[in-house]
Design a protein around this motif. Sequence first.
Motif, PDB file in Angstrom:
ATOM      1  N   PHE A  65      22.140  58.233  62.570  1.00  0.00           N
ATOM      2  CA  PHE A  65      21.799  57.007  61.866  1.00  0.00           C
ATOM      3  C   PHE A  65      22.458  55.790  62.508  1.00  0.00           C
ATOM      4  CE2 PHE A  65      22.894  53.843  58.618  1.00  0.00           C
ATOM      5  CZ  PHE A  65      21.644  53.536  58.113  1.00  0.00           C
ATOM      6  N   PHE A  66      23.712  55.953  62.981  1.00  0.00           N
ATOM      7  CA  PHE A  66      24.486  54.817  63.494  1.00  0.00           C
ATOM      8  C   PHE A  66      24.304  54.599  64.992  1.00  0.00           C
ATOM      9  CE2 PHE A  66      26.698  56.331  59.695  1.00  0.00           C
ATOM     10  CZ  PHE A  66      26.817  55.154  58.976  1.00  0.00           C
ATOM     11  N   ASN A  67      23.369  55.311  65.601  1.00  0.00           N
ATOM     12  CA  ASN A  67      23.193  55.279  67.055  1.00  0.00           C
ATOM     13  C   ASN A  67      23.006  53.886  67.644  1.00  0.00           C
ATOM     14  OD1 ASN A  67      20.996  55.542  69.510  1.00  0.00           O
ATOM     15  ND2 ASN A  67      22.559  57.151  69.572  1.00  0.00           N
ATOM     16  N   PRO A  68      22.215  52.972  67.004  1.00  0.00           N
ATOM     17  CA  PRO A  68      22.000  51.654  67.632  1.00  0.00           C
ATOM     18  C   PRO A  68      23.151  50.674  67.459  1.00  0.00           C
ATOM     19  CG  PRO A  68      20.604  51.903  65.687  1.00  0.00           C
ATOM     20  CD  PRO A  68      21.414  53.139  65.793  1.00  0.00           C
ATOM     21  N   CYS A  69      24.218  51.096  66.766  1.00  0.00           N
ATOM     22  CA  CYS A  69      25.267  50.142  66.398  1.00  0.00           C
ATOM     23  C   CYS A  69      26.199  49.782  67.551  1.00  0.00           C
ATOM     24  CB  CYS A  69      26.094  50.686  65.233  1.00  0.00           C
ATOM     25  SG  CYS A  69      25.096  50.896  63.741  1.00  0.00           S
ATOM     26  N   ASN A  70      26.334  50.670  68.509  1.00  0.00           N
ATOM     27  CA  ASN A  70      27.290  50.433  69.592  1.00  0.00           C
ATOM     28  C   ASN A  70      26.955  49.151  70.358  1.00  0.00           C
ATOM     29  OD1 ASN A  70      29.672  51.323  70.733  1.00  0.00           O
ATOM     30  ND2 ASN A  70      28.653  52.503  72.331  1.00  0.00           N
ATOM     31  N   LYS A  71      25.711  49.033  70.816  1.00  0.00           N
ATOM     32  CA  LYS A  71      25.313  47.858  71.590  1.00  0.00           C
ATOM     33  C   LYS A  71      25.226  46.618  70.704  1.00  0.00           C
ATOM     34  CE  LYS A  71      22.757  50.253  75.240  1.00  0.00           C
ATOM     35  NZ  LYS A  71      21.442  50.418  75.915  1.00  0.00           N
ATOM     36  N   THR A  83      19.339  41.697  66.257  1.00  0.00           N
ATOM     37  CA  THR A  83      18.745  42.723  65.385  1.00  0.00           C
ATOM     38  C   THR A  83      18.169  43.830  66.261  1.00  0.00           C
ATOM     39  OG1 THR A  83      16.591  41.611  65.333  1.00  0.00           O
ATOM     40  CG2 THR A  83      18.138  41.089  63.558  1.00  0.00           C
ATOM     41  N   ALA A  84      18.064  45.010  65.706  1.00  0.00           N
ATOM     42  CA  ALA A  84      17.496  46.147  66.426  1.00  0.00           C
ATOM     43  C   ALA A  84      16.782  47.057  65.437  1.00  0.00           C
ATOM     44  CB  ALA A  84      18.597  46.908  67.160  1.00  0.00           C
ATOM     45  N   LYS A  85      15.651  47.606  65.859  1.00  0.00           N
ATOM     46  CA  LYS A  85      14.906  48.563  65.029  1.00  0.00           C
ATOM     47  C   LYS A  85      15.198  49.971  65.529  1.00  0.00           C
ATOM     48  CE  LYS A  85      11.045  45.663  63.487  1.00  0.00           C
ATOM     49  NZ  LYS A  85      11.533  44.400  64.005  1.00  0.00           N
ATOM     50  N   HIS A  86      15.300  50.885  64.601  1.00  0.00           N
ATOM     51  CA  HIS A  86      15.655  52.259  64.945  1.00  0.00           C
ATOM     52  C   HIS A  86      14.719  53.192  64.174  1.00  0.00           C
ATOM     53  CE1 HIS A  86      17.805  55.709  66.152  1.00  0.00           C
ATOM     54  NE2 HIS A  86      18.457  55.932  65.005  1.00  0.00           N
ATOM     55  N   THR A  87      14.017  54.061  64.904  1.00  0.00           N
ATOM     56  CA  THR A  87      13.101  55.026  64.296  1.00  0.00           C
ATOM     57  C   THR A  87      13.685  56.424  64.427  1.00  0.00           C
ATOM     58  OG1 THR A  87      11.194  53.655  64.921  1.00  0.00           O
ATOM     59  CG2 THR A  87      10.747  55.938  64.319  1.00  0.00           C
ATOM     60  N   PHE A  88      13.694  57.163  63.309  1.00  0.00           N
ATOM     61  CA  PHE A  88      14.199  58.526  63.354  1.00  0.00           C
ATOM     62  C   PHE A  88      13.507  59.359  62.290  1.00  0.00           C
ATOM     63  CE2 PHE A  88      16.810  56.135  60.459  1.00  0.00           C
ATOM     64  CZ  PHE A  88      17.022  56.987  59.390  1.00  0.00           C
ATOM     65  N   GLU A  89      13.613  60.668  62.439  1.00  0.00           N
ATOM     66  CA  GLU A  89      12.979  61.594  61.506  1.00  0.00           C
ATOM     67  C   GLU A  89      14.015  62.229  60.607  1.00  0.00           C
ATOM     68  OE1 GLU A  89      10.461  64.470  63.283  1.00  0.00           O
ATOM     69  OE2 GLU A  89       9.091  62.996  64.171  1.00  0.00           O
ATOM     70  N   HIS A  97      14.277  51.745  60.480  1.00  0.00           N
ATOM     71  CA  HIS A  97      15.342  50.924  59.922  1.00  0.00           C
ATOM     72  C   HIS A  97      15.592  49.731  60.825  1.00  0.00           C
ATOM     73  CE1 HIS A  97      17.347  54.272  57.295  1.00  0.00           C
ATOM     74  NE2 HIS A  97      16.066  54.066  57.018  1.00  0.00           N
ATOM     75  N   GLU A  98      15.983  48.629  60.200  1.00  0.00           N
ATOM     76  CA  GLU A  98      16.335  47.427  60.954  1.00  0.00           C
ATOM     77  C   GLU A  98      17.824  47.146  60.759  1.00  0.00           C
ATOM     78  OE1 GLU A  98      13.984  43.419  61.483  1.00  0.00           O
ATOM     79  OE2 GLU A  98      15.271  43.274  59.694  1.00  0.00           O
ATOM     80  N   PHE A  99      18.527  46.978  61.866  1.00  0.00           N
ATOM     81  CA  PHE A  99      19.968  46.669  61.842  1.00  0.00           C
ATOM     82  C   PHE A  99      20.159  45.219  62.267  1.00  0.00           C
ATOM     83  CE2 PHE A  99      19.786  51.200  62.190  1.00  0.00           C
ATOM     84  CZ  PHE A  99      20.907  51.685  61.550  1.00  0.00           C
ATOM     85  N   TRP A 117      24.240  44.933  58.811  1.00  0.00           N
ATOM     86  CA  TRP A 117      23.361  45.019  57.639  1.00  0.00           C
ATOM     87  C   TRP A 117      22.135  45.840  58.030  1.00  0.00           C
ATOM     88  CZ3 TRP A 117      23.309  40.625  53.684  1.00  0.00           C
ATOM     89  CH2 TRP A 117      22.469  40.928  52.599  1.00  0.00           C
ATOM     90  N   GLN A 118      21.965  46.973  57.372  1.00  0.00           N
ATOM     91  CA  GLN A 118      20.835  47.859  57.654  1.00  0.00           C
ATOM     92  C   GLN A 118      19.907  47.909  56.453  1.00  0.00           C
ATOM     93  OE1 GLN A 118      20.545  50.882  55.845  1.00  0.00           O
ATOM     94  NE2 GLN A 118      18.585  51.420  56.777  1.00  0.00           N
ATOM     95  N   LYS A 119      18.592  47.841  56.708  1.00  0.00           N
ATOM     96  CA  LYS A 119      17.633  48.002  55.611  1.00  0.00           C
ATOM     97  C   LYS A 119      16.454  48.840  56.087  1.00  0.00           C
ATOM     98  CE  LYS A 119      15.441  43.472  56.388  1.00  0.00           C
ATOM     99  NZ  LYS A 119      15.033  42.219  55.731  1.00  0.00           N
ATOM    100  N   ASP A 120      15.915  49.616  55.158  1.00  0.00           N
ATOM    101  CA  ASP A 120      14.772  50.488  55.429  1.00  0.00           C
ATOM    102  C   ASP A 120      13.500  49.643  55.406  1.00  0.00           C
ATOM    103  OD1 ASP A 120      12.724  52.341  55.456  1.00  0.00           O
ATOM    104  OD2 ASP A 120      13.756  53.770  54.152  1.00  0.00           O
ATOM    105  N   ILE A 121      12.817  49.542  56.550  1.00  0.00           N
ATOM    106  CA  ILE A 121      11.588  48.742  56.635  1.00  0.00           C
ATOM    107  C   ILE A 121      10.373  49.639  56.897  1.00  0.00           C
ATOM    108  CG2 ILE A 121      12.789  46.656  57.391  1.00  0.00           C
ATOM    109  CD1 ILE A 121      11.826  47.284  60.244  1.00  0.00           C
ATOM    110  N   THR A 122      10.491  50.915  56.542  1.00  0.00           N
ATOM    111  CA  THR A 122       9.395  51.853  56.786  1.00  0.00           C
ATOM    112  C   THR A 122       8.111  51.402  56.115  1.00  0.00           C
ATOM    113  OG1 THR A 122      10.993  53.665  56.907  1.00  0.00           O
ATOM    114  CG2 THR A 122       8.673  54.264  56.619  1.00  0.00           C
ATOM    115  N   ASP A 123       8.194  51.055  54.824  1.00  0.00           N
ATOM    116  CA  ASP A 123       6.999  50.625  54.096  1.00  0.00           C
ATOM    117  C   ASP A 123       6.426  49.340  54.670  1.00  0.00           C
ATOM    118  OD1 ASP A 123       7.214  52.796  52.447  1.00  0.00           O
ATOM    119  OD2 ASP A 123       8.241  51.713  50.832  1.00  0.00           O
ATOM    120  N   GLU A 124       7.321  48.436  55.045  1.00  0.00           N
ATOM    121  CA  GLU A 124       6.882  47.155  55.620  1.00  0.00           C
ATOM    122  C   GLU A 124       6.127  47.382  56.923  1.00  0.00           C
ATOM    123  OE1 GLU A 124       8.938  43.194  57.574  1.00  0.00           O
ATOM    124  OE2 GLU A 124      10.042  44.340  56.049  1.00  0.00           O
TER     125      GLU A 124
END
Length: 485
Positions: A65-71, A83-89, A97-99, A117-124
Motif C-alpha cells: 500500500f505504501f509503495n509510492p510514498c518513498n519518491k 500527487t501520485a496514483k497507485h493501482t493495486f489488487e 488510490h491517490e496520494f 494524504w491518501q484517498k480511494d478514487i476507485t469509484d471516481e
Amino acid sequence: MKRKQVLIHNKAENVEDRGDVVWAMDQDYKLTAYNASFEEKFKKEQLGKPIKGMDLRSIYQNGVFFNPCNKGCEKALNRYATTAKHTFEEEGHTYVHEFSFQPFIDVSGEVAGCCIWQKDITDEVSNIHKLWDSERKYREAQRIANVGHWEWDMIKDEIIWSNQLYHIFHQNPKEFKASFASLMEIIHPEDREAFQKDVDTSIQKNAIHDIVHRVIVGDGEIRYVHQKGRTFYDELGNPVRMAGTTQDVTLEVMTKQQVVQQNNELQNFVRIISHNLRGPISNLLMLSKIYDWGKDPMNDDIVRKIENTTEALDQTIKDLNLSLSLKNADRERFREIKLTDVMKDVDGLLSEEIIRAKATVNTDFSEAETIFGLKSYMVNIFYNLILNAIHYAKEGVPPIIQLVTEENSGYIILRVSDNGIGMELTPEKERKIFNMYGRLSGATEGKGLGLYLVKTQVEAMNGKIGVLSEKEVGTTFIVHFEKHH
C-alpha cells in the motif's frame, strides 16, 4: 525539533475524523502523527501497530500500500508538493488510490516535514471511464445516424456544436465560430426566411422547432438537414436558450424526390398510353356494332371474341385512369363526414344485394361518429367492404356484417367484420388481396378491383388498411384514419 513535530502533528490531527488515510512525518522520516484510518491500514498490511517516532523508510520500501510514498515524500522534503496514483489488487478487486504529498514549512522558511494524504478514487476513476465509454458510444451513434446536437445560448449568442455537427456542416472546429448569424450564412438563401419564421414560432409559442431545409457546404454543395429542438425559459418566462439536434437527411430527401418524379412520369406515361389507345378501341367497338351478324357463324365467333377483348381492354384503361384520379385527391375538399349519412347512401345502393343474401348489417359508430375525408370515397369504401362480405358468405348461412368504430392513439379505427368463408391468410396473400385485380378467394366471380379501390381511397385520405381472416370463421378489415385536429 520537538516544536516542528507538534506543528506537523496538529496539522494531521485536523483530519482525524475523515475516512481517508492521513499521516505526517518529519525530515528524518519519523512518524509524527496519523489518523485512525492509517492505523487500520497499517495493521491490514501486517506491519504491526504504528508508533510515533518510528522510521517509515522500511515501510515505504516493503509495504504494498505504501509503495509510492518513498519518491513522493522525497519530493515533498525538497519543497515540491506532488500527487501520485497507485493501482493495486486486493481480494480479487482492483483499487486506485491517490496520494498527495504536501511539505510543511516552518516560520523560518525551512521544511519541517511533510503530510501524506491518501484517498480511494476507485469509484471516481470508474465513473470517468464509464463517462468516456458513454461519450464514445454517443459519438459513434451520431456518426452512424449522421446526426449532431447543438445548444444556443441566446443571451451570449453562442452556439455549441457536437463534433458530428461540424462534420455535417463541413466546418473546422478550430476556425468556425458558431452563432445564429454564422448559421444563417450556411443556410440556403431561399430557405432562410422559413427557418427564421420557424425559430421565432418556437420561441414565441413554446413550440417544437422542426424544419427540413437546405444548407450550402464545402464548395457550394447543397445538402438537406432536419433541425429539431425546443426553447428553454428563465423563471420570468424569458427565452434564454434553445437546444436540439440536426440530422443530414440529404439521401432521404433526394430519394423521395426521385420517387415522386418517377411516379409523375409513370402517371404521365399511363395517361398518354390511355389517350392513344382510346381512339383505336372506340373504332373497334364501333365496328363490332355495325357488323352484319348471323351470316357466317365462324366470323360471328371471331368478331364476338374481338369485341369481348376490346371491351376488357377499354375497362382496364378506365380502371387505370380511375386509380390515378383517386390517388390525386384534393385535401382542400376534405370535410368531417357523418358515418350514419354514409350508411344511408350505401343501404340504398346495396338494398337488393342485402335482401337477396338475407344479410344483416349492424353498425356502432358511438365511439367515433365522423371521419375527415371525402364522402364519395367513404361511400365507396363501405360499399365495397360490405359487398365483399356478401360475396364471400358461407353457402346457406346468411351473412352478418358488423361495422364498428373506435378511437385509439391519434387514429379513428373502422372494423368491418363478417361471418363468411374466410381464408388462411399469409403476408403474401394479404398483399395480393389489395393489388389491382386481386381477390380474397378464387371461388367467386368478379375482377377483384373493389379492394384495390378501397385501399387507394383509404390511402388518399392518409389512412391505412389491413385484414385479418380465419378459414370458416370470417374476415375483418381494419382501417385506420388519422384524427383531424
